[in-house]
Scaffold this active site. Structure first.
Site, PDB file in Angstrom:
ATOM      1  N   ASN A   1     -14.374  -8.164 -20.153  1.00 26.45           N
ATOM      2  CA  ASN A   1     -14.348  -6.803 -19.617  1.00 26.45           C
ATOM      3  C   ASN A   1     -15.626  -6.575 -18.813  1.00 26.45           C
ATOM      4  O   ASN A   1     -16.710  -6.458 -19.378  1.00 26.45           O
ATOM      5  CB  ASN A   1     -14.243  -5.802 -20.772  1.00 26.45           C
ATOM      6  CG  ASN A   1     -14.197  -4.356 -20.310  1.00 26.45           C
ATOM      7  OD1 ASN A   1     -14.528  -4.037 -19.175  1.00 26.45           O
ATOM      8  ND2 ASN A   1     -13.793  -3.470 -21.201  1.00 26.45           N
TER       9      ASN A   1
ATOM     10  N   HIS B   1      -7.239  -2.357 -15.023  1.00 26.58           N
ATOM     11  CA  HIS B   1      -8.569  -2.640 -15.562  1.00 26.58           C
ATOM     12  C   HIS B   1      -8.457  -3.736 -16.608  1.00 26.58           C
ATOM     13  O   HIS B   1      -7.602  -3.690 -17.512  1.00 26.58           O
ATOM     14  CB  HIS B   1      -9.172  -1.377 -16.178  1.00 26.58           C
ATOM     15  CG  HIS B   1     -10.359  -1.656 -17.037  1.00 26.58           C
ATOM     16  ND1 HIS B   1     -11.414  -2.436 -16.618  1.00 26.58           N
ATOM     17  CD2 HIS B   1     -10.651  -1.281 -18.316  1.00 26.58           C
ATOM     18  CE1 HIS B   1     -12.307  -2.532 -17.592  1.00 26.58           C
ATOM     19  NE2 HIS B   1     -11.864  -1.836 -18.631  1.00 26.58           N
TER      20      HIS B   1
ATOM     21  N   CYS C   1     -15.187   2.255 -16.357  1.00 28.73           N
ATOM     22  CA  CYS C   1     -14.188   1.228 -16.040  1.00 28.73           C
ATOM     23  C   CYS C   1     -13.217   1.652 -14.941  1.00 28.73           C
ATOM     24  O   CYS C   1     -12.552   0.802 -14.340  1.00 28.73           O
ATOM     25  CB  CYS C   1     -13.421   0.845 -17.295  1.00 28.73           C
ATOM     26  SG  CYS C   1     -14.482   0.283 -18.638  1.00 28.73           S
TER      27      CYS C   1
END
Length: 312
Positions: free
Chosen positions: A268, A238, A113
């Site tokens: 996500n 993020h 990520c």
């Protein structure tokens, strides 16, 4: 040493949108449960005929067009991804082939990520050292490929997509110094492993780490670039979970900044989340050229990387 700047950005998401209501028909969950715990309403899911390099190439082509550049203007391609199926050729080479970039250095960056901000820092360093003139930096992940769709703790989180930035040499630095690091002994908290590979995480451990340890690190990233948090026009963290994004942004103290909340629409998307959210802010005109924006990635390996950049 020269500076570097982001000349343009672009993003791409698959057409298929998966809603919370649809997920409730697949696993024991509900729209209310998902929204209250992670703040996600929808996510985009790529089909079996949409590989990661295709997502990446679409986003990169948009960034190139926005910059007014041709493929042969690029001499470095960096793709941040953790969902590549094959070991070789790498995603960067596949994207370069799709776009017709003739002779680039082509490398993948796997920091999950935090991959895009690591790749952006690498491009900045490479350009400033004179080893490249213009770079394509791409974050692309197809998280649906590594998701157990019977596990409600993870399947409600994920989405697919890609975001890209063109980085080029500049007289004045437009990409600030990076602050990066990791907590490798806690790498087990976020994993994509096994056969077949599956995404698993220790949600509470990640939440505690992100909301307690990362705010001072994000402030340090601002300080390295010579900015106070209140000087920021936008904060793009993020896009993991609204319950992480909102307290982290509040503790940072960026009181005048727009806080990207694209996770609500996109889920996500791992390495793609920051460039997608950043590109959407630029596309909507929410931020202006030259505005200072904090990009801060975190996640797998309990890695982090952040810097203040100037909006293209």
């Amino acid at each position: 040493m020269k500076g570097s700047r982001i000349a343009a950005v672009g993003h791409y998401q698959p057409a298929r949108v998966l809603t919370n209501a649809e997920l409730a028909g697949m696993v024991d969950t509900s729209d209310e449960w998902i929204r209250s715990r992670v703040g996600i309403r929808t996510r985009h899911i790529a089909g079996p005929d949409e590989p990661v390099d295709e997502l990446a190439a679409h986003a990169a082509a948009k960034a190139l067009a926005s910059a007014g550049l041709a493929p042969d203007d690029i001499d470095l391609v960096l793709v941040a991804t953790s969902t590549a199926v094959d070991r070789s050729p790498n995603m960067a080479a596949r994207v370069a082939a799709r776009l017709g970039i003739p002779r680039p250095a082509a490398m993948d960056v796997n920091v999950v990520c935090a991959g895009f901000t690591h790749a952006l820092a690498t491009a900045d360093h490479t350009v400033r050292a004179g080893a490249a003139t213009r770079a394509l930096v791409i974050g692309a992940d197809k998280m649906s490929d590594v998701t157990d769709w019977s596990d409600r703790s993870t399947c409600v989180l994920v989405g697919d997509g890609a975001g890209a930035a063109v980085v080029e040499a500049a007289d004045e630095p437009g990409v600030g110094p990076v602050l990066w690091g990791s907590v490798p002994e806690m790498g087990h908290a976020v994993r994509i492993e096994g056969e077949p590979a599956r995404f698993v995480q220790e949600g509470q451990s990640v939440y505690r780490w992100a909301t307690t340890q990362l705010p001072p690190l994000a402030r340090q990233a601002c300080e390295r670039a010579g900015f106070a948090p209140e000087d920021l026009a936008a904060v793009v963290l993020h896009q993991a979970n609204l319950r992480i994004i909102e307290p982290l942004a509040e503790k940072l103290g960026a009181v005048n900044a727009i806080v990207a909340r694209d996770v609500s629409e996109s889920g996500n998307t791992s390495a793609a989340s920051i460039p997608i959210a950043f590109s959407k802010l630029v596309e909507k005109g929410a931020i202006s050229s030259g505005d200072p924006v904090l990009l801060f990635g975190f996640g797998g390996n309990l890695s982090y990387a952040g810097h203040v950049v100037r909006c293209p």
